[in-house]
Enzyme design. Structure first.
Site, mmCIF file in Angstrom:
data_model
loop_
_atom_site.group_PDB
_atom_site.id
_atom_site.type_symbol
_atom_site.label_atom_id
_atom_site.label_comp_id
_atom_site.label_asym_id
_atom_site.label_seq_id
_atom_site.Cartn_x
_atom_site.Cartn_y
_atom_site.Cartn_z
ATOM 1 N N HIS A 98 34.487 -37.227 12.131
ATOM 2 C CA HIS A 98 34.995 -37.788 13.389
ATOM 3 C C HIS A 98 35.558 -36.680 14.260
ATOM 4 O O HIS A 98 36.124 -35.712 13.766
ATOM 5 C CB HIS A 98 36.069 -38.858 13.136
ATOM 6 N N HIS A 100 38.226 -35.903 17.289
ATOM 7 C CA HIS A 100 39.360 -36.392 18.080
ATOM 8 C C HIS A 100 39.183 -35.901 19.520
ATOM 9 O O HIS A 100 39.000 -34.701 19.737
ATOM 10 C CB HIS A 100 40.678 -35.799 17.571
HETATM 11 P P1 5GP Z 1 41.960 -37.055 10.438
HETATM 12 O O1 5GP Z 1 43.345 -36.764 9.976
HETATM 13 O O2 5GP Z 1 41.067 -37.481 9.305
HETATM 14 O O3 5GP Z 1 41.368 -35.963 11.268
HETATM 15 O O4 5GP Z 1 42.086 -38.274 11.427
HETATM 16 C C1 5GP Z 1 41.901 -39.603 11.049
HETATM 17 C C2 5GP Z 1 42.432 -40.459 12.183
HETATM 18 O O5 5GP Z 1 42.009 -41.785 11.973
HETATM 19 C C3 5GP Z 1 43.962 -40.498 12.263
HETATM 20 O O6 5GP Z 1 44.374 -39.967 13.503
HETATM 21 C C4 5GP Z 1 44.302 -41.986 12.118
HETATM 22 O O7 5GP Z 1 45.332 -42.401 12.983
HETATM 23 C C5 5GP Z 1 43.001 -42.671 12.443
HETATM 24 N N1 5GP Z 1 42.797 -43.934 11.727
HETATM 25 C C6 5GP Z 1 43.024 -44.160 10.410
HETATM 26 N N2 5GP Z 1 42.704 -45.436 10.081
HETATM 27 C C7 5GP Z 1 42.246 -46.005 11.234
HETATM 28 C C8 5GP Z 1 41.764 -47.326 11.547
HETATM 29 O O8 5GP Z 1 41.690 -48.220 10.700
HETATM 30 N N3 5GP Z 1 41.406 -47.560 12.841
HETATM 31 C C9 5GP Z 1 41.478 -46.596 13.808
HETATM 32 N N4 5GP Z 1 41.102 -46.939 15.039
HETATM 33 N N5 5GP Z 1 41.933 -45.348 13.556
HETATM 34 C C10 5GP Z 1 42.312 -45.055 12.275
#
Ligand code: 5GP
Ligand code: ZN
Length: 144
Positions: A98, A100
């Protein structure tokens, strides 16, 4: 589709999200726990853990989406800038690739992020790092 993966479930509309954009291969939606309001995540609909695991075509489609969503965040939210981040393995909470796409305002600082910076000992060390990466690029591009 990975049965346990939240982002696969979002892509398949099995759990709800505030979707802002989708095409055949990618979908973008609001992060539920934003760094700043309007923080979007864009993912390939198919499950790949990191950017390295995804086919080039998927990454190209994903990053066209990143550009579109970035411009939409800038125009729609009147942001001064955009922060684009991809955590791969380290710092990655959800193991589904993903990106951001986060609005940045000049007067809203972020703390404890992208710091501390390291310093190269000297030019020689900097050159060494560049040549290690360049050799790896040569091996990767020769393979194709
Ligand atoms: P990472 O830390 O893996 O780069 O970012 C994962 C992101 O996914 C986090 O910013 C978190 O807030 C978001 N996230 C986690 N679970 C969910 C969800 O169920 N729905 C949405 N829309 N975002 C999520
Ligand atoms: Zn997934």
């Amino acid at each position: 589709m990975d049965n346990e993966c939240i982002f696969c479930k979002i892509a398949e509309k099995k759990i709800p999200s505030y979707t802002v954009f989708e095409d055949d291969e990618s979908i973008a939606f609001l992060d539920i726990n934003p760094l700043f309001k309007g923080d979007c995540l864009i993912i390939p609909k198919k499950h790949y853990e990191t950017i390295i695991d995804a086919p080039d075509k998927t990454v190209r489609n994903l990053f066209s989406g990143v550009k579109l969503v970035s411009e939409a965040v800038k125009n729609g939210l009147k942001s001064d800038g955009i922060l684009i981040v991809v955590n791969n393995k380290v710092g990655q909470e959800i193991p589904h690739l993903h990106v951001h796409v986060t609005p940045r305002m000049k007067d809203k600082k972020i703390r404890g992020f992208l710091w501390p910076r390291e310093k190269y000992d000297d030019e020689k060390e900097m050159q060494e790092y560049a040549s290690r990466i360049k050799s790896a690029i040569d091996s990767l591009t020769l393979k194709k």
